[in-house]
Scaffold this motif. Structure first.
Motif, short mmCIF file in Angstrom:
data_model
loop_
_atom_site.label_atom_id
_atom_site.label_comp_id
_atom_site.label_asym_id
_atom_site.label_seq_id
_atom_site.Cartn_x
_atom_site.Cartn_y
_atom_site.Cartn_z
N LEU A 155 0.83 -1.23 -0.03
CA LEU A 155 0.14 -0.08 0.08
C LEU A 155 0.93 1.15 0.07
O LEU A 155 1.59 1.17 0.91
CB LEU A 155 -0.88 0.04 1.18
CG LEU A 155 -1.94 1.30 1.45
CD1 LEU A 155 -2.97 1.30 0.38
CD2 LEU A 155 -2.36 1.27 2.96
N SER A 156 0.70 1.95 -1.25
CA SER A 156 1.81 3.32 -1.16
C SER A 156 1.72 3.93 0.22
O SER A 156 1.03 4.27 0.84
CB SER A 156 1.18 4.17 -2.26
OG SER A 156 1.62 5.16 -2.42
N ASN A 157 2.97 4.43 0.27
CA ASN A 157 3.20 5.12 1.71
C ASN A 157 3.10 6.61 1.37
O ASN A 157 3.77 7.50 2.21
CB ASN A 157 4.69 4.89 1.92
CG ASN A 157 4.95 3.72 2.70
OD1 ASN A 157 4.50 3.22 3.71
ND2 ASN A 157 6.00 2.64 2.20
N ASN A 158 2.35 7.21 0.66
CA ASN A 158 2.12 8.70 0.70
C ASN A 158 0.80 9.05 0.34
O ASN A 158 -0.16 8.12 -0.02
CB ASN A 158 3.19 9.30 -0.35
CG ASN A 158 3.11 8.73 -1.52
OD1 ASN A 158 2.00 8.56 -2.33
ND2 ASN A 158 4.05 8.17 -2.41
N VAL A 159 0.34 10.01 0.34
CA VAL A 159 -1.06 10.62 -0.02
C VAL A 159 -0.97 11.49 -1.31
O VAL A 159 0.03 12.28 -1.54
CB VAL A 159 -1.65 11.30 1.12
CG1 VAL A 159 -2.10 10.50 2.40
CG2 VAL A 159 -0.82 12.69 1.42
N THR A 160 -1.99 11.23 -2.20
CA THR A 160 -1.86 11.79 -3.53
C THR A 160 -3.54 11.99 -3.58
O THR A 160 -4.23 11.11 -3.82
CB THR A 160 -1.69 10.78 -4.70
OG1 THR A 160 -0.15 10.74 -4.29
CG2 THR A 160 -1.60 11.80 -5.85
N TRP A 161 -3.98 13.42 -3.63
CA TRP A 161 -5.13 13.52 -3.72
C TRP A 161 -5.68 13.88 -5.24
O TRP A 161 -5.00 14.70 -5.87
CB TRP A 161 -5.69 14.72 -2.77
CG TRP A 161 -5.39 14.50 -1.43
CD1 TRP A 161 -4.68 15.22 -0.61
CD2 TRP A 161 -5.74 13.38 -0.58
NE1 TRP A 161 -4.66 14.84 0.67
CE2 TRP A 161 -5.30 13.70 0.77
CE3 TRP A 161 -6.43 12.28 -0.64
CZ2 TRP A 161 -5.27 12.97 2.07
CZ3 TRP A 161 -6.67 11.58 0.57
CH2 TRP A 161 -6.09 11.80 1.62
N VAL A 162 -6.81 13.21 -5.65
CA VAL A 162 -7.03 13.77 -7.06
C VAL A 162 -8.38 14.11 -6.96
O VAL A 162 -8.88 15.59 -7.04
CB VAL A 162 -6.97 12.37 -8.02
CG1 VAL A 162 -7.30 12.82 -9.30
CG2 VAL A 162 -5.57 11.87 -8.05
N GLY A 163 -9.37 13.26 -6.82
CA GLY A 163 -10.88 13.80 -6.72
C GLY A 163 -11.00 14.58 -5.37
O GLY A 163 -11.93 15.47 -5.30
N CYS A 164 -10.18 14.14 -4.36
CA CYS A 164 -10.43 15.08 -3.00
C CYS A 164 -9.22 16.14 -3.02
O CYS A 164 -8.95 16.87 -1.84
CB CYS A 164 -10.15 14.08 -1.78
SG CYS A 164 -11.48 12.97 -1.83
#
Ligand code: FAD
Length: 257
Positions: A101-110
């Protein structure tokens, strides 16, 4: 500004980046705030991960990740879990059956127009709508399985304590009246709209993303009907819309699709 996405997300789509970011943030940031989990929090984490392992329509390596965390939690003996032990289980493994599970946050729709807008709370709503809808494919089960897991997660871990209090108020009032998995998906939809109505025009509203009664007519025309010249929801149409919107084929891996 520096936080604006390069192109506006399509509001008719769900983005996997938001969902995986929600999982990462929930498990590795929010839960990590407690150096030792005990009692209610152990129960809440087990229920949350069990629901994720069962219903999250993830990429294979993410499903492996969730299932391995679920297996580990099921085998925990005793009533306390040090986060140091859980942390090892939440570490990515890339062997024969990758569990990642990727260790970072990427917001697209959010993605918000400023960093303090949207993000995690937006992704958590999206995740739980998705889970209530996925559970409708398994009709014989406890209709409160997903909502109960959400209630427990929010109560035990959600960092916005004011949100948790509000949500618990709504849950205590009517969650136990839910009789089917379809009603569960509609319960969450209607409670989310209540929250949207309460927050419209307040400081938490991103001016670029006004709080709507959702889905607006542009997204679902048949969801809106008129009775005696009053706007009302057509709940059967809403349910049908939720099932299409929060379905695996409407989850996109990136902006460009
Ligand atoms: P969000 O409301 O986060 O919605 C995310 C996305 O879900 C939307 O972009 C839309 O695509 C979709 N959506 C919108 N409405 C619905 C619906 N009815 N059904 C299905 N999908 C929908 N903030 C506070 O300030 N006070 C609170 O008390 C509070 N309580 C919260 C309780 C919970 C359980 C959660 C998860 C969040 C809470 N928040 C609260 C945060 C707030 O609700 C929003 O998440 C936040 O302001 C970001 O809003 P947003 O515009 O990104 O859209």
């Amino acid at each position: 500004g520096p936080y604006m996405p390069t192109r506006a997300p399509d509001t008719s789509k769900v983005y996997m980046a938001d969902l995986e970011s929600a999982l990462h943030y929930a498990l590795r940031v929010e839960v990590a705030r407690f150096s030792v989990l005990t009692g209610e929090r152990v129960r809440a984490l087990k229920d949350f991960v069990a629901v994720l392992a069962k219903y999250f329509p993830g990429r294979p390596f993410v499903q492996n990740f969730l299932r391995s965390v679920d297996r580990w939690l099921r085998n925990v003996r005793g009533s306390r879990i040090p986060y140091s032990a859980l942390k090892l289980v939440l570490t990515n493994r890339k062997e024969v059956a990758p569990a990642v599970l990727s260790n970072n946050v990427t917001w697209v729709g959010c993605q918000g127009s400023e960093p303090h807008f949207r993000g995690y709370p937006c992704s958590l709503w999206t995740l739980f709508h998705l889970l209530t809808v996925q559970a409708t494919r398994h009709r014989r089960l406890d209709p409160l399985e997903v909502l109960g897991a959400m209630r427990g997660y929010v109560q035990s871990f959600f960092g916005c304590r004011e949100c948790a209090q509000h949500f618990e108020g709504m849950a205590a009032e009517s969650m136990d009246k839910v009789r089917s998995v379809d009603e569960a998906a509609l319960w969450l939809w209607s409670r989310h709209n209540r929250v949207n109505a309460r927050l419209a025009g307040t400081a938490t509203e991103d001016p670029q993303f006004p709080k709507l009664q959702w889905p607006p007519p542009e997204l679902c025309h048949p969801c809106h009907s008129v009775v005696k010249r009053r706007q009302v929801w057509d709940e059967a149409a809403v349910l049908q819309f939720l099932k299409a919107y929060f379905s695996p084929i409407n989850i996109f891996l990136n902006y460009t699709e």
